[in-house]
Design an enzyme around this catalytic site. Structure first.
Site, PDB file in Angstrom:
ATOM      1  N   HIS A  97       0.842  -1.202   0.000  1.00 46.36           N
ATOM      2  CA  HIS A  97       0.000   0.000   0.000  1.00 46.36           C
ATOM      3  C   HIS A  97       0.874   1.249   0.000  1.00 46.36           C
ATOM      4  O   HIS A  97       2.052   1.217   0.369  1.00 46.36           O
ATOM      5  CB  HIS A  97      -0.928   0.005   1.219  1.00 46.36           C
ATOM      6  CG  HIS A  97      -0.182  -0.051   2.520  1.00 46.36           C
ATOM      7  ND1 HIS A  97       0.483   1.032   3.052  1.00 46.36           N
ATOM      8  CD2 HIS A  97       0.020  -1.074   3.391  1.00 46.36           C
ATOM      9  CE1 HIS A  97       1.053   0.690   4.187  1.00 46.36           C
ATOM     10  NE2 HIS A  97       0.802  -0.584   4.416  1.00 46.36           N
ATOM     11  N   ASP A 379       3.935  -4.619   3.678  1.00 47.91           N
ATOM     12  CA  ASP A 379       5.370  -4.917   3.720  1.00 47.91           C
ATOM     13  C   ASP A 379       5.614  -6.352   4.173  1.00 47.91           C
ATOM     14  O   ASP A 379       6.529  -7.024   3.686  1.00 47.91           O
ATOM     15  CB  ASP A 379       6.112  -3.923   4.622  1.00 47.91           C
ATOM     16  CG  ASP A 379       5.512  -3.802   6.020  1.00 47.91           C
ATOM     17  OD1 ASP A 379       4.521  -4.496   6.334  1.00 47.91           O
ATOM     18  OD2 ASP A 379       6.043  -3.000   6.823  1.00 47.91           O
TER      19      ASP A 379
END
Length: 480
Positions: A97, A379
């Protein structure tokens, strides 16, 4: 006339000298007038460091700037590059994102005042930003897998909520989408103009920031897309492991990896001293400050060029930030050396890599569905994939990071297919463990699909312990 010509020559020379002077100043080759404290002579409340070239040694400020991924001019990328006799067959994109508001607040400090509405007059800007908002307003009846239908399609809070995507994050993925559109649609015609819903596969976790990032990239890729053709599937796990999430050995590796992180932190006296100083400034116990993960909030201040928080006792500062960021970099280095995270990554990334390989194999057989796949993730999704692929030199996934798998067909030998792996636009195919030495003993310019298939179906298990031949056995074996 002679004087006029001389004047024009002198004027041109003066312009050239002025241009050279500005260029040299920009590239820091000649000094710019500074104040006593080293800043620019212009008065500024906040200074954003601006390194032009990568420093010779690890610089925490430089690394943090890369992590922020502040939108700027169009980047140079290697996506879509192949010999002329190769045809692009399918593309599989994994993204983190975009820029977000902190997940954690530093106790007893004021939250950073970041506006999460999308405003065309505010930087960073993208030419499609207003059109993106307009298109999202038309998507209120979009049909997404539950619970995605209850999430907002774009950020819209004057003061960001915790973890909310910012305007920077939207712009980052509009840029990503436009870049991929220019390469894969305009140049390689991956999708026909009348593309159908079954030619896309879209999946996201249940966080608004991942859904909104996916929509921003999709809008950049397919402007004014038909809402009836777009369907996002919900993925409950950040590992995108679908029905294969139960894996005891993976959890054992993770527990040992977390123990390694803890012991490294205890050994870092600089870090403990810094946490103590920061805790004293905000008047809370050191343990409470550490639990609040202050680097998360400080990175938001840093990326948005907002002063670090203060209290009556003082301010958190750049030196505190540097110490924590330096420790993060050291932690990443040791993580790759100890290989506990590598074991976790092989098992954590296998389900999603297996899905990707299966899609590639179907496409190689001529299936025309799911030609463009998008996983909008975190992540903690991308990092294990990078590690499992053997990309140990890859930086930790920045905001709006993208990892792309390309499948190509050799037009001269239609039965032969090849893959390319790209990370943030860089071709890393020949840095992967399954193809790092292929070009040394083969004249072929591309890595064969078979190499990736063999890696996922067999070699990932061999790298764990050598005795398992499938995911289930590997997950229930002994190895950590």
């Amino acid at each position: 006339m002679l004087y006029r010509n001389r004047f024009l020559v002198l004027l041109a020379l003066a312009g050239l000298l002025a241009f050279l002077s500005l260029s040299l100043q920009f590239f820091h080759l000649i000094p710019v007038s500074t104040t006593k404290n080293g800043g620019s002579s212009k008065s500024r409340k906040r200074i954003m460091p601006d390194p032009v070239t990568e420093p010779p040694t690890v610089d925490p400020v430089y690394e943090a700037l890369l992590y922020c991924n502040i939108p700027s001019v169009a980047e140079h990328s290697m996506e879509g590059h192949a010999p002329h006799h190769y045809k692009l067959v399918s593309v599989h994109v994994f993204i983190r994102h975009g820029d977000r508001y902190p997940l954690y607040a530093i106790p007893k400090t004021k939250r950073p005042e970041i506006d999460c509405t999308l405003v065309a007059s505010r930087k960073p800007y993208h030419p499609k930003l207003e059109a993106f908002v307009g298109h999202m307003l038309k998507g209120s009846g979009a049909s997404f897998e539950s619970p995605l239908g209850s999430l907002p399609l774009y950020p819209n809070h004057p003061l960001c909520e915790m973890g909310e995507l910012t305007q920077t994050g939207v712009v980052q993925h509009l840029q990503n989408g436009q870049l991929l559109r220019d390469i894969y649609l305009r140049k390689h015609k991956l999708l026909p103009n009348n593309w159908s819903s079954d030619q896309l596969y879209l999946e996201t976790t249940g966080k608004s920031r991942t859904l909104q990032s996916g929509l921003a990239l999709l809008y950049g890729f397919l402007p004014e897309f038909d809402w009836k053709k777009v369907y996002f599937k919900h993925q409950p796990s950040a590992l995108f492991c679908s029905g294969s999430c139960y894996c005891p050995l993976r959890n054992q590796y993770l527990e040992k990896e977390q123990r390694r992180q803890y012991l490294l932190r205890l050994k870092n006296s600089d870090l403990e001293r810094t946490y103590g100083e920061m805790a004293k400034i905000v008047d809370i116990p050191t343990k409470q400050l550490r639990a609040a993960n202050p680097i998360d909030s400080m990175l938001c201040h840093f990326c948005h060029n907002v002063s670090f928080p203060c209290s009556r006792s003082g301010c958190l500062g750049m030196e505190h930030f540097k110490v924590i960021k330096t420790h993060q970099i050291e932690d990443e280095r040791e993580r790759h050396e100890k290989l506990l995270y590598f074991g976790y990554s092989l098992l954590g990334a296998h389900p999603i890599l297996n899905q990707t390989v299966n899609r590639m194999q179907r496409a190689a057989l001529g299936w025309r569905d799911e030609l463009f796949t998008l996983y909008s993730a975190h992540d903690v999704t991308l990092s294990p994939i990078l590690s499992a692929l053997g990309l140990l030199e890859a930086r930790f996934p920045r905001f709006a990071a993208r990892l792309v798998f390309e499948l190509w067909q050799d037009r001269q030998k239609p039965s032969e297919h090849s893959v390319r792996i790209l990370y943030n636009g860089a071709d890393v195919t020949f840095h992967t463990s399954f193809c790092h030495d292929f070009h040394k003993h083969s004249p072929k310019p591309m890595c064969p699909l078979e190499n990736l298939v063999r890696f996922v179906k067999r070699d990932m298990f061999v790298a764990l312990d050598g005795s398992s031949t499938n995911y289930y056995d590997a997950c229930h074996g002994e190895g950590a």
